[in-house]
Motif scaffolding. Sequence first.
Motif, PDB file in Angstrom:
ATOM      1  N   ARG A  12     -25.528 -48.371 -32.439  1.00 19.42           N
ATOM      2  CA  ARG A  12     -26.687 -49.064 -33.043  1.00 19.42           C
ATOM      3  C   ARG A  12     -26.440 -49.254 -34.544  1.00 19.42           C
ATOM      4  O   ARG A  12     -25.403 -49.771 -34.913  1.00 19.42           O
ATOM      5  N   ASN A  13     -27.375 -48.782 -35.426  1.00 20.98           N
ATOM      6  CA  ASN A  13     -27.152 -49.006 -36.854  1.00 20.98           C
ATOM      7  C   ASN A  13     -26.428 -47.838 -37.539  1.00 20.98           C
ATOM      8  O   ASN A  13     -26.386 -47.757 -38.752  1.00 20.98           O
ATOM      9  N   ASP A  31     -38.537 -44.146 -42.816  1.00 17.10           N
ATOM     10  CA  ASP A  31     -39.364 -45.351 -42.764  1.00 17.10           C
ATOM     11  C   ASP A  31     -39.084 -46.127 -41.475  1.00 17.10           C
ATOM     12  O   ASP A  31     -38.172 -45.777 -40.728  1.00 17.10           O
ATOM     13  N   ASN A  32     -39.797 -47.194 -41.308  1.00 23.85           N
ATOM     14  CA  ASN A  32     -39.576 -48.043 -40.125  1.00 23.85           C
ATOM     15  C   ASN A  32     -38.166 -48.628 -40.154  1.00 23.85           C
ATOM     16  O   ASN A  32     -37.600 -48.858 -41.226  1.00 23.85           O
ATOM     17  N   ALA A  33     -37.627 -48.844 -38.975  1.00 24.14           N
ATOM     18  CA  ALA A  33     -36.337 -49.540 -38.811  1.00 24.14           C
ATOM     19  C   ALA A  33     -35.155 -48.878 -39.510  1.00 24.14           C
ATOM     20  O   ALA A  33     -34.228 -49.550 -39.965  1.00 24.14           O
ATOM     21  N   GLN A  34     -35.151 -47.530 -39.594  1.00 27.27           N
ATOM     22  CA  GLN A  34     -34.038 -46.842 -40.258  1.00 27.27           C
ATOM     23  C   GLN A  34     -33.058 -46.224 -39.260  1.00 27.27           C
ATOM     24  O   GLN A  34     -31.931 -45.904 -39.610  1.00 27.27           O
ATOM     25  N   GLY A  35     -33.509 -46.012 -38.007  1.00 27.08           N
ATOM     26  CA  GLY A  35     -32.608 -45.441 -37.000  1.00 27.08           C
ATOM     27  C   GLY A  35     -33.133 -44.198 -36.298  1.00 27.08           C
ATOM     28  O   GLY A  35     -32.374 -43.485 -35.634  1.00 27.08           O
ATOM     29  N   LYS A  36     -34.427 -43.942 -36.391  1.00 27.03           N
ATOM     30  CA  LYS A  36     -34.985 -42.740 -35.761  1.00 27.03           C
ATOM     31  C   LYS A  36     -34.926 -42.841 -34.234  1.00 27.03           C
ATOM     32  O   LYS A  36     -34.443 -41.940 -33.548  1.00 27.03           O
ATOM     33  N   THR A  37     -35.427 -43.952 -33.712  1.00 29.23           N
ATOM     34  CA  THR A  37     -35.415 -44.123 -32.253  1.00 29.23           C
ATOM     35  C   THR A  37     -33.972 -44.235 -31.753  1.00 29.23           C
ATOM     36  O   THR A  37     -33.630 -43.703 -30.692  1.00 29.23           O
ATOM     37  N   ASN A  38     -33.118 -44.877 -32.550  1.00 31.89           N
ATOM     38  CA  ASN A  38     -31.700 -44.991 -32.164  1.00 31.89           C
ATOM     39  C   ASN A  38     -31.073 -43.612 -31.975  1.00 31.89           C
ATOM     40  O   ASN A  38     -30.259 -43.404 -31.074  1.00 31.89           O
ATOM     41  N   ARG A  53     -34.428 -48.208 -23.402  1.00 31.94           N
ATOM     42  CA  ARG A  53     -34.806 -49.550 -23.849  1.00 31.94           C
ATOM     43  C   ARG A  53     -33.692 -50.583 -23.821  1.00 31.94           C
ATOM     44  O   ARG A  53     -33.941 -51.746 -24.096  1.00 31.94           O
ATOM     45  N   GLU A  59     -25.637 -53.419 -25.997  1.00 34.32           N
ATOM     46  CA  GLU A  59     -26.733 -53.425 -26.971  1.00 34.32           C
ATOM     47  C   GLU A  59     -26.679 -52.185 -27.864  1.00 34.32           C
ATOM     48  O   GLU A  59     -27.216 -52.172 -28.962  1.00 34.32           O
ATOM     49  N   ILE A  61     -23.935 -50.750 -29.017  1.00 34.58           N
ATOM     50  CA  ILE A  61     -22.812 -50.775 -29.955  1.00 34.58           C
ATOM     51  C   ILE A  61     -23.218 -51.594 -31.176  1.00 34.58           C
ATOM     52  O   ILE A  61     -23.912 -52.609 -31.043  1.00 34.58           O
ATOM     53  N   MET A  62     -22.781 -51.123 -32.348  1.00 33.61           N
ATOM     54  CA  MET A  62     -23.120 -51.826 -33.593  1.00 33.61           C
ATOM     55  C   MET A  62     -22.774 -53.307 -33.493  1.00 33.61           C
ATOM     56  O   MET A  62     -21.718 -53.671 -32.968  1.00 33.61           O
ATOM     57  N   PHE A  63     -23.676 -54.144 -34.006  1.00 34.65           N
ATOM     58  CA  PHE A  63     -23.472 -55.593 -33.952  1.00 34.65           C
ATOM     59  C   PHE A  63     -22.064 -55.953 -34.431  1.00 34.65           C
ATOM     60  O   PHE A  63     -21.610 -55.455 -35.466  1.00 34.65           O
TER      61      PHE A  63
HETATM   62  P1  ATP Z   1     -39.718 -47.408 -36.330  1.00 35.07           P
HETATM   63  O1  ATP Z   1     -40.333 -46.391 -37.251  1.00 35.07           O
HETATM   64  O2  ATP Z   1     -40.184 -48.771 -36.694  1.00 35.07           O
HETATM   65  O3  ATP Z   1     -39.848 -47.083 -34.893  1.00 35.07           O
HETATM   66  P2  ATP Z   1     -36.875 -46.632 -36.200  1.00 35.07           P
HETATM   67  O4  ATP Z   1     -36.383 -45.820 -37.342  1.00 35.07           O
HETATM   68  O5  ATP Z   1     -37.182 -45.933 -34.954  1.00 35.07           O
HETATM   69  O6  ATP Z   1     -38.136 -47.481 -36.722  1.00 35.07           O
HETATM   70  P3  ATP Z   1     -34.807 -47.970 -34.752  1.00 35.07           P
HETATM   71  O7  ATP Z   1     -35.487 -48.481 -33.552  1.00 35.07           O
HETATM   72  O8  ATP Z   1     -34.011 -46.740 -34.604  1.00 35.07           O
HETATM   73  O9  ATP Z   1     -35.839 -47.802 -35.949  1.00 35.07           O
HETATM   74  O10 ATP Z   1     -33.899 -49.182 -35.302  1.00 35.07           O
HETATM   75  C1  ATP Z   1     -33.298 -49.181 -36.579  1.00 35.07           C
HETATM   76  C2  ATP Z   1     -32.549 -50.477 -36.794  1.00 35.07           C
HETATM   77  O11 ATP Z   1     -31.410 -50.544 -35.958  1.00 35.07           O
HETATM   78  C3  ATP Z   1     -33.334 -51.737 -36.522  1.00 35.07           C
HETATM   79  O12 ATP Z   1     -33.519 -52.451 -37.735  1.00 35.07           O
HETATM   80  C4  ATP Z   1     -32.491 -52.527 -35.570  1.00 35.07           C
HETATM   81  O13 ATP Z   1     -32.435 -53.882 -35.890  1.00 35.07           O
HETATM   82  C5  ATP Z   1     -31.132 -51.891 -35.753  1.00 35.07           C
HETATM   83  N1  ATP Z   1     -30.271 -52.066 -34.575  1.00 35.07           N
HETATM   84  C6  ATP Z   1     -30.619 -52.064 -33.271  1.00 35.07           C
HETATM   85  N2  ATP Z   1     -29.559 -52.257 -32.477  1.00 35.07           N
HETATM   86  C7  ATP Z   1     -28.500 -52.403 -33.290  1.00 35.07           C
HETATM   87  C8  ATP Z   1     -27.109 -52.647 -33.072  1.00 35.07           C
HETATM   88  N3  ATP Z   1     -26.610 -52.771 -31.854  1.00 35.07           N
HETATM   89  N4  ATP Z   1     -26.310 -52.749 -34.179  1.00 35.07           N
HETATM   90  C9  ATP Z   1     -26.811 -52.614 -35.422  1.00 35.07           C
HETATM   91  N5  ATP Z   1     -28.114 -52.392 -35.681  1.00 35.07           N
HETATM   92  C10 ATP Z   1     -28.943 -52.286 -34.644  1.00 35.07           C
END
Ligand code: ATP
Length: 370
Positions: A12-13, A31-38, A53, A59, A61-63
């Motif tokens: 992921r990220n 914060d949001n979108a930093q990688g917690k759920t990842n 999910r 999906e 693997i890092m983009f």
């Molecule tokens: P929230 O608090 O909003 O739930 P989060 O910290 O749980 O945020 P994640 O769902 O872990 O956020 O996602 C973090 C980032 O990882 C997102 O911005 C998403 O676009 C990015 N991401 C998802 N899949 C990939 C991937 N395959 N490669 C690179 N980045 C990715």
Amino acid sequence: MRLNALSLEYFRNYLSARAEFHPGMNIICGDNAQGKTNLLEGISYLAGARSHRARYDRELIMFGIQHGFLTGELECRGRDFTVEVTLNAGQRRILKRNGVKLQSAAELGETLNTVLFCPEDLFLIRAGAVERRRFLDDTIAQLRPKYAEALERYQKIWKSKSFILNHQEERPDLLATLDDFSHQLCQAGAVITHYRAHFIKRLAKTAPAIHREFSGGREALSLAYEPDTAISDPLAPTKVLFAQLLEHQECRREAELAARKCLIGPHRDELRVDIDGRSARQYASQGQTRTAALSLKLAQRDIIFDDREEYPVLLLDDVLSELDPRRQEFVLNHIQGGQVFITCCEEERLAALQEGKVFRVKNGTIEEER
Ligand code: ATP
Ligand code: MG
């Protein structure tokens, strides 16, 4: 069972990150979108090579990259294991434990089980019966391979029978096999009903006590199994369940032909969830919904413990929001035994945390804070 350390590369990220975890409570904030759920997704992947999910491994693997890697250092039944996952964009993933390649994803379950709670799990309370059946199916299948078999058989027969009912005019020749399929459906259905009844009996004992403590004694949760209406006692032996289903089936034969679908069997079962005697689906508030869904998951964790004699790793994604301070305190300090990971956005809530580690996740990096 616990995860002592995890490395993620091109996952992921996460470009390259490693963290060493606490045997008890681990808080992942950011914060949001930093990688917690990842991060939670990475942990749960080590337990079954599945994501809650992502449909496809690519999906994860890092983009723009072709391979991703996860390495988990695990402890199970007092022994250490290293589980390595190689994700490949074009091909099947490779799973290794202590350097030995695994044949199937199911083998991962021998060294790590996880129970995940994510925001979508609120549907467990709010949505239709199908979500609650899925919860039952996932949990029972994990614990009882015979249930998983019966379920698979049931779904196959159900599909064939539905086809016959739905194509009566085009394929009248198939109608000769209808009764045979109905018979088989009742056989598999009786097995499913039997396992569900016994599991719900355990769940109905475990979950209300958790829920009572969680809500500070203010609310009472109750659970009830609602199987096919012809079944007088779902805990009765499978033979009895089969006879009752079959009899009901025969009465409804004409109705099924008219409706063109299967009207009898556990694909219509319901797990009723009430709070203070009222349907949670219809009346629960947001906080109550979250409390009830989480109580079911915590009960699932206890039941796995009873069976396996080890707690599965509990992964709680975004569970603290919408909970009042006392319910948050329960989540942080009263989940006894086993390892827990909780993600959250706001730090101030952590003032209530008594013991454990806190990590900060920022743009694909993990930093230990305390
Ligand atoms: P929230 O608090 O909003 O739930 P989060 O910290 O749980 O945020 P994640 O769902 O872990 O956020 O996602 C973090 C980032 O990882 C997102 O911005 C998403 O676009 C990015 N991401 C998802 N899949 C990939 C991937 N395959 N490669 C690179 N980045 C990715
Ligand atoms: Mg998230």
